[in-house]
Design an enzyme around this catalytic site. Structure first.
Site, PDB file in Angstrom:
ATOM      1  N   CYS A  39       0.896  -1.254   0.144  1.00 53.03           N
ATOM      2  CA  CYS A  39       0.203  -0.015  -0.004  1.00 53.03           C
ATOM      3  C   CYS A  39       0.910   1.265   0.087  1.00 53.03           C
ATOM      4  O   CYS A  39       1.718   1.245   0.927  1.00 53.03           O
ATOM      5  CB  CYS A  39      -0.836  -0.027   1.276  1.00 53.03           C
ATOM      6  SG  CYS A  39      -1.774   1.680   1.620  1.00 53.03           S
ATOM      7  N   GLU A  40       0.669   2.292  -0.906  1.00 52.01           N
ATOM      8  CA  GLU A  40       1.343   3.263  -0.946  1.00 52.01           C
ATOM      9  C   GLU A  40       1.362   4.421   0.294  1.00 52.01           C
ATOM     10  O   GLU A  40       1.989   5.250   0.366  1.00 52.01           O
ATOM     11  CB  GLU A  40       1.146   4.064  -2.354  1.00 52.01           C
ATOM     12  CG  GLU A  40       0.039   4.526  -2.405  1.00 52.01           C
ATOM     13  CD  GLU A  40      -0.610   5.373  -4.154  1.00 52.01           C
ATOM     14  OE1 GLU A  40      -1.263   6.061  -4.007  1.00 52.01           O
ATOM     15  OE2 GLU A  40       0.289   4.780  -4.916  1.00 52.01           O
ATOM     16  N   HIS A  41       0.159   4.262   1.073  1.00 50.33           N
ATOM     17  CA  HIS A  41      -0.228   5.068   2.040  1.00 50.33           C
ATOM     18  C   HIS A  41       0.446   4.660   3.252  1.00 50.33           C
ATOM     19  O   HIS A  41       0.724   5.636   4.050  1.00 50.33           O
ATOM     20  CB  HIS A  41      -1.777   4.800   2.160  1.00 50.33           C
ATOM     21  CG  HIS A  41      -2.763   5.418   1.083  1.00 50.33           C
ATOM     22  ND1 HIS A  41      -3.938   4.761   0.631  1.00 50.33           N
ATOM     23  CD2 HIS A  41      -2.485   6.285   0.228  1.00 50.33           C
ATOM     24  CE1 HIS A  41      -4.203   5.488  -0.401  1.00 50.33           C
ATOM     25  NE2 HIS A  41      -3.453   6.433  -0.710  1.00 50.33           N
ATOM     26  N   HIS A  42       0.577   3.480   3.725  1.00 53.43           N
ATOM     27  CA  HIS A  42       1.202   3.090   4.845  1.00 53.43           C
ATOM     28  C   HIS A  42       2.499   1.973   4.469  1.00 53.43           C
ATOM     29  O   HIS A  42       3.245   1.740   5.448  1.00 53.43           O
ATOM     30  CB  HIS A  42       0.291   2.367   5.688  1.00 53.43           C
ATOM     31  CG  HIS A  42      -0.936   3.038   6.118  1.00 53.43           C
ATOM     32  ND1 HIS A  42      -2.176   2.889   5.414  1.00 53.43           N
ATOM     33  CD2 HIS A  42      -0.978   4.027   7.100  1.00 53.43           C
ATOM     34  CE1 HIS A  42      -2.819   3.901   6.127  1.00 53.43           C
ATOM     35  NE2 HIS A  42      -2.532   4.286   6.874  1.00 53.43           N
ATOM     36  N   GLN A  75      -4.971  -0.855  -4.651  1.00 51.92           N
ATOM     37  CA  GLN A  75      -5.423  -1.857  -5.412  1.00 51.92           C
ATOM     38  C   GLN A  75      -6.207  -1.316  -6.942  1.00 51.92           C
ATOM     39  O   GLN A  75      -6.306  -1.792  -7.751  1.00 51.92           O
ATOM     40  CB  GLN A  75      -6.534  -2.470  -4.566  1.00 51.92           C
ATOM     41  CG  GLN A  75      -7.193  -3.920  -5.134  1.00 51.92           C
ATOM     42  CD  GLN A  75      -7.883  -4.596  -4.249  1.00 51.92           C
ATOM     43  OE1 GLN A  75      -7.666  -4.823  -3.097  1.00 51.92           O
ATOM     44  NE2 GLN A  75      -8.963  -5.453  -4.707  1.00 51.92           N
ATOM     45  N   HIS A 125      -5.974  -6.465   3.037  1.00 51.76           N
ATOM     46  CA  HIS A 125      -5.232  -5.408   3.001  1.00 51.76           C
ATOM     47  C   HIS A 125      -4.832  -5.237   4.638  1.00 51.76           C
ATOM     48  O   HIS A 125      -5.614  -5.000   5.578  1.00 51.76           O
ATOM     49  CB  HIS A 125      -5.700  -3.786   2.794  1.00 51.76           C
ATOM     50  CG  HIS A 125      -5.985  -3.896   1.388  1.00 51.76           C
ATOM     51  ND1 HIS A 125      -5.318  -2.822   0.558  1.00 51.76           N
ATOM     52  CD2 HIS A 125      -6.692  -4.533   0.568  1.00 51.76           C
ATOM     53  CE1 HIS A 125      -5.411  -2.929  -0.707  1.00 51.76           C
ATOM     54  NE2 HIS A 125      -6.487  -3.745  -0.788  1.00 51.76           N
ATOM     55  N   CYS A 155      -3.174  -2.903   6.055  1.00 54.56           N
ATOM     56  CA  CYS A 155      -3.275  -1.545   6.586  1.00 54.56           C
ATOM     57  C   CYS A 155      -4.674  -1.437   7.448  1.00 54.56           C
ATOM     58  O   CYS A 155      -4.855  -0.635   8.191  1.00 54.56           O
ATOM     59  CB  CYS A 155      -3.190  -0.455   5.590  1.00 54.56           C
ATOM     60  SG  CYS A 155      -4.358  -0.542   4.581  1.00 54.56           S
TER      61      CYS A 155
END
Length: 207
Positions: free
Chosen positions: A97-100, A138, A166, A168
């Site tokens: 995940c590019e956020h976490h 995704q 996920h 996250c």
């Protein structure tokens, strides 16, 4: 434009390729994160961790150095006149995940209607891997896979579905374990014909 005059709106930044740090800089960053987490990067068990993490990142994010066009560059035209759905389902993948920057893990289902030949079946799994081994969402991963199929194979239609859990959501935040996220996208005949969509869902076991 006079440099002393401030424009009434922000000027767009020129796009440029990111500068990749050296291996030494990457390992130093890992030591910083270990210390920030509250541990001692100089203790015996962690001394070699920065090297291992940098090496692992080289594998986990290898997709940045891979070209989807090269994966799909060879097609086979001697298929006995076959022009119906080609489907490879349950392709396992793992991405981050590019956020976490934590993993999401799942499986991909890819189908297309050939136009001028077919591609080797293993290439579809390889295509998923190229894009999965990057920082992703995704939704974006789904779009990139089907866009690459259309750009390089020119099929009469394509369909992609991803199912993933996920970390996250399960490791942090709401701690929702066992929750699956499903994304899909259709193009060409699959987008125009509901019966073709139904056939796809039936073949992947979703109907």
């Amino acid at each position: 434009m006079d440099a002393s005059v401030k424009p009434p709106f922000p000027l767009p930044r020129m796009a440029s390729a990111p500068v990749r740090p050296t291996r030494e800089e990457a390992e130093a960053a890992v030591r910083t994160l270990i210390a920030w987490a509250g541990d001692d990067p100089t203790r015996e068990g962690l001394l070699d961790t920065p090297r291992r993490v940098a090496k692992a990142y080289g594998e986990l994010y290898a997709g940045y150095d891979q070209d989807p066009k090269a994966v799909l560059d060879r097609t086979f035209k001697e298929v006995g006149g076959y022009d119906d759905i080609v489907l490879v389902r349950d392709i396992p993948f793992s991405s981050h995940c590019e956020h976490h920057m934590v993993p999401f893990v799942g499986k991909a289902h890819i189908a297309y209607l050939p136009h001028d030949g077919v591609v080797g079946l293993s290439k579809l799994a390889r295509l998923v891997e190229v894009f999965a081994r990057r920082l992703q969402t995704q939704e974006n991963l789904t779009a990139q896979i089907i866009d690459a199929l259309n750009e390089n194979l020119g099929p009469r239609g394509a369909a992609v579905m991803l199912e993933a859990e996920h970390m996250c959501m399960s490791m942090r935040g709401v701690h929702a374990h066992g929750v699956s996220t499903i994304t899909h996208r259709f193009t060409g005949v699959f987008a125009e014909d509901r019966q073709e969509q139904d056939r796809f869902f039936a073949m992947v076991g979703k109907r």
